[in-house]
Every structure is written in structure tokens, then in C-alpha cells.
Design a protein around this motif. Structure first.
Motif, PDB file in Angstrom:
ATOM      1  N   GLU A 173      80.175  79.092  23.401  1.00 24.90           N
ATOM      2  CA  GLU A 173      81.326  79.516  22.852  1.00 24.90           C
ATOM      3  C   GLU A 173      83.065  79.646  23.767  1.00 24.90           C
ATOM      4  N   LEU A 191      83.209  75.894  24.783  1.00 24.67           N
ATOM      5  CA  LEU A 191      83.108  75.354  23.862  1.00 24.67           C
ATOM      6  C   LEU A 191      84.978  75.629  24.837  1.00 24.67           C
ATOM      7  N   GLU A 196      87.101  72.614  25.349  1.00 22.31           N
ATOM      8  CA  GLU A 196      89.011  71.812  24.573  1.00 22.31           C
ATOM      9  C   GLU A 196      89.914  71.689  25.247  1.00 22.31           C
ATOM     10  N   GLN A 228      80.386  71.744  20.579  1.00 23.83           N
ATOM     11  CA  GLN A 228      80.633  72.604  19.463  1.00 23.83           C
ATOM     12  C   GLN A 228      78.935  72.447  18.654  1.00 23.83           C
TER      13      GLN A 228
END
Length: 213
Positions: A59, A62, A66, A89
């Protein structure tokens, strides 16, 4: 007289429930000891914690992907950054599915443990009742009333314990159903992300072909 009748009904209701359970066929629940089940629960908790740790790292990756995507300029670099974001993802989804799977295994073990406790409690309660019946014969009307009151109280406590176990089992079943639905959604989303990634790769190849032409 109504109290005496009620006491008898409570008493025999409990006995019938105990006997019904004792007559159930032996299955995987009764074949393993509570200690064996608890040992497996402890191991499964370790497995689940390991997956959660991996998921936490994925996470974080990710979020970084992003952030990189939002700061990237140019069509091809942005498409490449988007692929990295999609890959991150997909990895998060994979670990979320793994987390759901490991959680489901844990819940199933907890369900087995509660069922084993339920069977043991029922058998123990029945054996205690039989022992009291044999070792404490009724000698007078007064003793008979006291005996019935005592049996009603004991039966009530035993039934409350069994009802609590039944509620826990019902809650676990709902959790397992929710986990199954969550896993299916994640699998569908992962397929969609893979298709999107393939489309972006094709778009990058087409752009590069145009630049090099």
C-alpha cells in the motif's frame, strides 16, 4: 404446580438437547482436540500477520506510484507511470485477496474451535446431569422440589452457554460470507486492471512507432 411443571420442562428440554448432540456422528470437529485446533489457530494468526505486513508495504508502494503519476509530464512518461501505478494496485489486490483467504482460514478454525467447545460442553453437561441423577436420588417431596429448582438453574446456565456459542458461530458464518464476496470483487478488479495495463502498453507502442517513423 405450574412452577414444578416449568422446572420439569426446562430440565427435560436441556436433557433432550444434550442427548441429541451426543447422538450426532463423529466428524472432524470431534476428531481433533481443542489443543490441536488452538495450535493451528496460533500458526494461522502468524501467517495472517505476515500477509498484513506485506500488504502494508504494498500500500505504501502504491501511494508512491500514485504520487509519481501525478507529478509526471509528457504523454509516454505518464503512460509508463500509470502502468507502474496499475502494477502496484494489482499487487495490493493480490495481497488483499491473500489477506481475505488467510482470514477465512482463521475464521474457519475459530468456527471449528467453537464447535468443539460446544460438543465438549454438551457432553460434559450431560455427564454431570447423569451423575447427579444417580448419586442424588430424591428422598422426599421437599428434596424433590429443591432438586428440580437446582436442575432448572443448572440447565438454564448450560443452555445460555450453548446459545452464546451458537451466536458466535452464526457471526463467523456472516464474516466468511463477507470475505468471500470481497475476494470476488478484488479478483474482478484485478482482471480489469490487467486489461487496462495491456491497452496502455499498446498505446505506448503505437506512440513510439509514430515517433520513430
Amino acid at each position: 404446580m405450574p412452577f414444578k411443571l416449568t422446572s420439569r420442562l426446562q430440565r427435560w428440554s436441556a436433557v433432550l438437547l444434550l442427548v441429541a448432540c451426543l447422538m450426532l456422528p463423529v466428524n472432524s470437529v470431534s476428531a481433533r482436540s481443542l489443543d490441536d485446533i488452538q495450535e493451528e489457530i496460533d500458526q494461522q494468526n502468524e501467517n495472517l500477520n505476515g500477509v498484513k505486513s506485506e500488504l502494508s508495504n504494498a500500500e505504501a508502494a502504491l501511494r508512491n506510484a500514485e504520487a509519481a503519476l501525478s507529478n509526471t509530464q509528457g504523454e509516454i512518461p505518464r503512460l509508463e507511470a500509470e502502468i507502474k501505478q496499475i502494477q502496484a494496485q494489482i499487487e495490493v489486490n493480490r495481497l488483499q485477496i491473500s489477506e481475505a483467504t488467510e482470514t477465512q482460514k482463521l475464521k474457519e478454525l475459530e468456527q471449528e474451535e467453537r464447535e468443539a467447545r460446544q460438543v465438549r460442553a454438551i457432553k460434559s453437561a450431560y455427564q454431570d446431569w447423569r451423575t447427579r441423577e444417580v448419586s442424588n436420588p430424591v428422598k422426599s417431596v421437599e428434596e424433590g422440589v429443591k432438586h428440580q429448582v437446582y436442575q432448572a438453574e443448572v440447565s438454564g446456565r448450560e443452555l445460555m452457554g450453548l446459545e452464546q456459542l451458537a451466536l458466535e458461530l452464526s457471526d463467523l458464518q456472516l464474516e466468511l460470507q463477507t470475505l468471500d464476496e470481497s475476494t470476488k470483487k478484488l479478483e474482478t478488479q484485478t482482471v480489469e486492471l490487467a486489461d487496462k495495463k495491456a491497452a496502455i502498453l499498446a498505446r505506448i507502442a503505437a506512440l513510439r512507432s509514430t515517433v520513430n517513423a
